[in-house]
Enzyme design. Structure first.
Site, PDB file in Angstrom:
ATOM      1  N   LYS A   1       9.787  52.368   8.173  1.00 52.67           N
ATOM      2  CA  LYS A   1       9.721  51.075   7.488  1.00 52.67           C
ATOM      3  C   LYS A   1      11.099  50.451   7.305  1.00 52.67           C
ATOM      4  CE  LYS A   1       5.612  52.205   4.702  1.00 52.67           C
ATOM      5  NZ  LYS A   1       4.683  51.202   5.257  1.00 52.67           N
TER       6      LYS A   1
ATOM      7  N   GLY B   1      -1.263  56.200   3.084  1.00 53.65           N
ATOM      8  CA  GLY B   1       0.056  56.372   2.496  1.00 53.65           C
ATOM      9  C   GLY B   1       0.121  57.554   1.565  1.00 53.65           C
ATOM     10  N   SER B   2      -0.158  57.292   0.294  1.00 52.68           N
ATOM     11  CA  SER B   2      -0.078  58.348  -0.721  1.00 52.68           C
ATOM     12  C   SER B   2      -1.319  59.226  -0.741  1.00 52.68           C
ATOM     13  CB  SER B   2       0.122  57.707  -2.098  1.00 52.68           C
ATOM     14  OG  SER B   2       1.149  56.746  -2.068  1.00 52.68           O
TER      15      SER B   2
ATOM     16  N   GLY C   1       0.002  52.628  -2.802  1.00 55.09           N
ATOM     17  CA  GLY C   1       0.363  53.555  -3.867  1.00 55.09           C
ATOM     18  C   GLY C   1      -0.580  53.583  -5.040  1.00 55.09           C
TER      19      GLY C   1
ATOM     20  N   ARG D   1     -11.913  41.063   4.287  1.00 50.49           N
ATOM     21  CA  ARG D   1     -12.905  39.984   4.201  1.00 50.49           C
ATOM     22  C   ARG D   1     -12.256  38.601   4.354  1.00 50.49           C
ATOM     23  NH1 ARG D   1     -17.754  41.838   3.467  1.00 50.49           N
ATOM     24  NH2 ARG D   1     -18.222  43.682   2.196  1.00 50.49           N
TER      25      ARG D   1
ATOM     26  N   GLY E   1      -4.364  51.766  -0.266  1.00 54.81           N
ATOM     27  CA  GLY E   1      -5.420  52.201  -1.175  1.00 54.81           C
ATOM     28  C   GLY E   1      -6.417  53.179  -0.605  1.00 54.81           C
TER      29      GLY E   1
END
Length: 335
Positions: free
Chosen positions: A87, A278-279, A159, A171, A257
């Site tokens: 990143k 990610g997390s 996160g 959407r 998420g």
């Protein structure tokens, strides 16, 4: 160079988008060290994203989040045979040049890090290495594609372990595409003009400071050497391609998420080409099991019985955060 050596003499759009298609249908996992990278590869990840901290820890730490240390990225590159991404801050051309020189396989111009440029994203066409960028809506996606992004992802709310913002962004993009398909070409051009307006922010602010009329001249560059009309024409061309295809012309992943196998399956059911996690892996109680389960969920997204089976005995997912209670909304970074 990176594992796939895709950035040869010149990083053409075809080569860049070709790399993105190679990871289509897979899972890309955030990792912070060589051990995590090996776990991700063994679990079946198609690529890893090298960071100094996973997004949950970046959020918790606060302060300025920058590109990961070069030694950390190199350690991860040396540990795995799958492609390695990293990143950079939004608009930070120098960080991107460093990563390109290092030989990463793809750069994520990411809202998870603290933005460096309050006006513009990087002109990704000036690089050989392919880029991925986040988007909350069709306007953001089209702007990033025009700038040269070879891959788009939802921003979600990184996160948090909360899938709601990723669903919102999927959407918003999908329904806007359906609207575009019902429009005349003249109406689509008007949308392109609307989508081009964020590129005028700097020029308008300078005019306001200088006490000049707000109107921008037709031949006045507003983003690099591009005029507003050139940008509109470029966005219009992309929108016409979207109208014809019924989808974005680049690979489109979900991100932000994803915390469970069911989250990953939901994103695929909504038409995504793959998933960033990610997390959700290394903040779960059993990262190895969670990593394998999410990969299997993406591979079998339309088989509920398989999702049920792989969701057993994988431990606790990461602790989730309620979006309305967040002090900082990472998804709002960028234009």
């Amino acid at each position: 160079m990176g594992k796939l050596h895709v950035i040869e003499a010149k990083g053409t759009e075809r080569l860049k988008r070709g790399f993105a298609r190679m990871v289509k249908g897979g899972v890309i996992m955030d990792v912070t060290n060589a051990e995590q990278a090996r776990i991700a590869e063994e679990a079946g990840a198609v690529s890893v994203m090298a960071l100094h901290k996973v997004p949950a820890d970046i959020r918790k730490a606060g302060g300025v989040a920058r590109m990961a240390p070069i030694e950390k990225i190199q350690e991860i590159m040396d540990a795995v045979t799958i492609p390695v991404m990293a990143k950079v801050r939004i608009g930070h051309v120098a960080e991107a040049r460093v990563l390109e020189a290092l030989g990463v396989d793809m750069i994520d111009e990411s809202e998870v890090l603290t933005p460096a440029d309050p006006f513009f994203h990087i002109d990704k066409r000036e690089f050989n290495v392919p880029f991925v960028c986040g988007a909350r809506n069709l306007g953001e996606a089209v702007r990033r594609i025009w700038e040269g992004s070879a891959m788009i992802r939802t921003k979600g709310e990184a996160g948090t372990g909360n899938i709601v913002e990723a669903v919102r962004h999927v959407r918003l993009v999908a329904d806007n595409i359906r609207l575009i398909q019902r429009m005349t070409d003249e109406q689509v051009y008007a949308v392109a003009e609307k989508f081009a307006e964020p590129y005028l922010r700097l020029a308008r602010q300078i005019r306001e400071i200088s006490g000049l009329p707000e109107q921008i001249l037709e031949n006045e560059p507003v983003y690099g050497h591009y005029t507003y009309r050139e940008i509109v024409d470029g966005l219009y061309k992309i929108l016409l391609e979207i109208k014809k295809l019924g989808r974005l012309p680049v690979v489109n992943f979900a991100a932000g998420g994803v915390a469970t196998p069911a989250d990953a399956a939901l994103m695929m059911q909504m038409g995504m080409d793959g998933v960033f996690v990610g997390s959700g892996i290394f903040k779960s109680s059993t990262p190895e099991k969670m990593a394998r389960a999410i990969v299997e969920a993406v591979n079998h997204w339309d088989e509920p019985d398989v999702i049920a089976a792989i969701s057993k005995e994988i431990g606790e997912p990461m602790k989730g955060l309620e979006i309305e209670e967040l002090e900082v909304r990472l998804e709002e970074r960028g234009v």
